[in-house]
Scaffold this motif. Structure first.
Motif, mmCIF file in Angstrom:
data_model
loop_
_atom_site.group_PDB
_atom_site.id
_atom_site.type_symbol
_atom_site.label_atom_id
_atom_site.label_comp_id
_atom_site.label_asym_id
_atom_site.label_seq_id
_atom_site.Cartn_x
_atom_site.Cartn_y
_atom_site.Cartn_z
ATOM 1 N N VAL A 18 15.275 50.661 28.857
ATOM 2 C CA VAL A 18 16.121 49.825 27.900
ATOM 3 C C VAL A 18 15.643 49.544 26.536
ATOM 4 C CG1 VAL A 18 17.882 47.978 28.118
ATOM 5 C CG2 VAL A 18 17.764 49.704 29.649
ATOM 6 N N ASP A 19 14.301 48.908 26.781
ATOM 7 C CA ASP A 19 13.710 48.253 25.679
ATOM 8 C C ASP A 19 13.530 49.269 24.633
ATOM 9 O OD1 ASP A 19 13.556 45.849 26.911
ATOM 10 O OD2 ASP A 19 11.494 45.974 27.673
ATOM 11 N N VAL A 47 25.541 46.452 40.041
ATOM 12 C CA VAL A 47 26.498 46.653 38.891
ATOM 13 C C VAL A 47 26.473 45.477 37.721
ATOM 14 C CG1 VAL A 47 28.634 46.863 38.047
ATOM 15 C CG2 VAL A 47 27.833 48.389 40.026
ATOM 16 N N THR A 48 26.431 44.335 38.440
ATOM 17 C CA THR A 48 26.459 43.046 37.673
ATOM 18 C C THR A 48 25.054 42.872 36.758
ATOM 19 O OG1 THR A 48 27.940 41.615 39.119
ATOM 20 C CG2 THR A 48 26.418 40.427 37.848
ATOM 21 N N GLU A 49 24.182 43.461 37.448
ATOM 22 C CA GLU A 49 22.693 43.249 37.081
ATOM 23 C C GLU A 49 22.151 44.237 36.131
ATOM 24 O OE1 GLU A 49 18.194 44.696 38.314
ATOM 25 O OE2 GLU A 49 19.535 44.325 39.981
ATOM 26 N N TYR A 50 22.846 45.567 36.108
ATOM 27 C CA TYR A 50 22.938 46.387 35.017
ATOM 28 C C TYR A 50 23.790 46.285 34.015
ATOM 29 C CZ TYR A 50 19.740 49.854 37.194
ATOM 30 O OH TYR A 50 18.518 50.433 37.706
ATOM 31 N N LYS A 51 24.944 45.733 34.097
ATOM 32 C CA LYS A 51 25.761 45.176 33.159
ATOM 33 C C LYS A 51 25.076 44.245 32.296
ATOM 34 C CE LYS A 51 30.737 45.415 34.519
ATOM 35 N NZ LYS A 51 31.714 44.639 35.120
ATOM 36 N N LEU A 53 21.843 44.102 31.846
ATOM 37 C CA LEU A 53 20.395 44.778 31.487
ATOM 38 C C LEU A 53 21.082 45.631 30.303
ATOM 39 C CD1 LEU A 53 17.686 45.121 31.902
ATOM 40 C CD2 LEU A 53 18.235 47.099 33.604
ATOM 41 N N LEU A 54 22.065 46.318 30.222
ATOM 42 C CA LEU A 54 22.528 47.183 29.414
ATOM 43 C C LEU A 54 23.475 46.828 28.222
ATOM 44 C CD1 LEU A 54 23.737 49.970 32.256
ATOM 45 C CD2 LEU A 54 21.759 50.262 30.734
ATOM 46 N N LEU A 97 30.595 50.083 34.400
ATOM 47 C CA LEU A 97 29.412 49.799 33.517
ATOM 48 C C LEU A 97 29.847 50.149 31.944
ATOM 49 C CD1 LEU A 97 26.699 51.340 35.591
ATOM 50 C CD2 LEU A 97 27.228 49.083 34.750
ATOM 51 N N GLY A 98 31.036 51.147 31.914
ATOM 52 C CA GLY A 98 31.378 51.457 30.430
ATOM 53 C C GLY A 98 30.680 52.774 30.334
ATOM 54 N N ALA A 99 30.323 53.586 31.194
ATOM 55 C CA ALA A 99 29.823 54.895 31.091
ATOM 56 C C ALA A 99 31.001 55.815 31.011
ATOM 57 C CB ALA A 99 28.959 55.338 32.166
ATOM 58 N N LYS A 100 31.154 56.737 30.046
ATOM 59 C CA LYS A 100 32.214 57.818 29.967
ATOM 60 C C LYS A 100 32.057 59.119 30.514
ATOM 61 C CE LYS A 100 34.644 54.905 27.336
ATOM 62 N NZ LYS A 100 36.029 54.138 27.998
ATOM 63 N N GLN A 101 30.734 59.150 30.977
ATOM 64 C CA GLN A 101 30.423 60.415 31.828
ATOM 65 C C GLN A 101 29.332 60.245 32.830
ATOM 66 O OE1 GLN A 101 30.210 63.117 27.503
ATOM 67 N NE2 GLN A 101 28.290 62.736 28.473
ATOM 68 N N ILE A 102 29.634 61.105 33.848
ATOM 69 C CA ILE A 102 28.793 61.140 34.954
ATOM 70 C C ILE A 102 28.367 62.382 35.566
ATOM 71 C CG2 ILE A 102 31.019 60.784 36.477
ATOM 72 C CD1 ILE A 102 29.165 59.099 38.551
ATOM 73 N N VAL A 103 27.120 62.543 35.643
ATOM 74 C CA VAL A 103 26.655 63.822 36.179
ATOM 75 C C VAL A 103 26.670 64.071 37.493
ATOM 76 C CG1 VAL A 103 24.630 65.280 36.135
ATOM 77 C CG2 VAL A 103 25.217 64.058 33.999
ATOM 78 N N PHE A 104 27.112 65.097 37.976
ATOM 79 C CA PHE A 104 27.031 65.831 39.466
ATOM 80 C C PHE A 104 26.315 67.032 39.666
ATOM 81 C CE2 PHE A 104 31.033 62.940 40.231
ATOM 82 C CZ PHE A 104 30.361 62.048 40.575
ATOM 83 N N HIS A 105 25.801 67.193 40.618
ATOM 84 C CA HIS A 105 25.007 68.411 40.706
ATOM 85 C C HIS A 105 25.929 69.476 41.469
ATOM 86 C CE1 HIS A 105 20.565 67.284 41.269
ATOM 87 N NE2 HIS A 105 21.087 66.904 39.779
ATOM 88 N N ALA A 106 26.152 70.818 40.807
ATOM 89 C CA ALA A 106 27.047 71.861 41.394
ATOM 90 C C ALA A 106 26.940 72.337 42.728
ATOM 91 C CB ALA A 106 26.844 72.921 40.331
#
Length: 268
Positions: A18-19, A47-51, A53-54, A97-106
């Motif tokens: 993040v830095d 989630v609270t911690e990452y909010k 942090l990000l 978190l405000g993320a518009k995309q999420i990656v999943f494996h096929a």
């Protein structure tokens, strides 16, 4: 033209990642919520911690979703139910978190080259993913299917074509395509086949044998990222480019390959 670059933040290096993102004006892909012990623990506190942090990350935020032992489109409905539970939880977390995309494996079993397995996998996954994509749409999130063990880009490409859902797209992993594809299918062929659906690209270097996540200039690396990036910019100029590397130093040292905004170079 400025490249859209994100850094992959693992549990071990998230603060340093993040830095660097803040310093260089980049985005972040969060790995934390891919792991079962996080999802089965006090994930709301995480989630609270990452909010916090990000909060100062200037670029886009994306999420890598659960992948361990996920078998979407399984013949076993109980396995599908587990996948749905994991995926829906990750979608809600991405939205928070405000993320518009999420990656999943096929989740294709790449060691199985039988036609009957491939045909059955395709049919089951065409049935599985629309409802998940509909759920993601409700939360303003787009799902990206990432190639892992797949040996042929049309495995995922045909699935995305037939599902044809605006919230189900692709994440192309360059290293996986090089390692696990049929020898006759170069990474550039994957890009050519899949580019209509690609919204994100995972990048790192490996030795052609193991799926290791090194920097572009690693002395044992077999991928030439000058060539890779030229093709990406030609076919997928708007895709997010994620440096999925284990070391923050490797991510920092690979940034000179990219066309970044002025803020990145003022901080050099």
């Amino acid at each position: 033209m400025v490249d859209k670059v994100l850094l992959s933040a693992s549990l071990a290096n998230v603060k340093d990642t993040v830095d660097l993102a803040v310093q260089k004006g980049l985005g972040v892909e969060v790995m934390a919520f891919a792991y079962p012990h996080i999802l089965d623990g006090d994930w709301q506190a995480t989630v609270t911690e990452y909010k916090a942090l990000l909060a100062d990350v200037p670029g886009e935020l994306t999420l890598h979703g659960p992948f361990m032992d996920m078998v979407s489109g399984s013949p076993d409905p109980r396995i599908n139910a587990v996948c749905m539970t994991r995926y829906s939880a990750a979608i809600r977390i991405a939205a928070e978190l405000g993320a518009k995309q999420i990656v999943f494996h096929a989740n294709f079993i790449g060691s199985l080259h039988n036609d009957f397995y491939r045909e059955g996998w395709h049919e089951r996954n065409v049935q599985f993913w629309p409802s998940v994509a509909d759920y993601a749409h409700e939360y303003g999130v787009t799902l990206l299917l990432e190639n892992m063990w797949e040996f042929d880009p049309t495995i995922i490409g045909n699935l995305l074509r037939d599902v044809n859902h605006p919230h189900l797209r692709a994440c192309f992993d360059v290293g996986h395509a090089h390692l696990f594809s049929k020898p006759e299918y170069h990474w550039s062929y994957w890009l050519d086949v899949m580019h209509p659906w690609i919204d994100e690209i995972h990048m790192n270097n490996n030795n052609g044998i193991l799926d290791e996540h090194h920097g572009f200039d690693w002395d044992q690396g077999v991928l030439n990222y000058h060539d890779v990036l030229a093709e990406i910019r030609r076919l997928c100029p708007d895709a997010d480019m994620v440096l999925e590397m284990d070391s923050v130093d490797d991510m920092r040292d690979s940034l000179h390959y990219f066309q970044l905004g002025e803020a990145a170079w003022r901080s050099s």
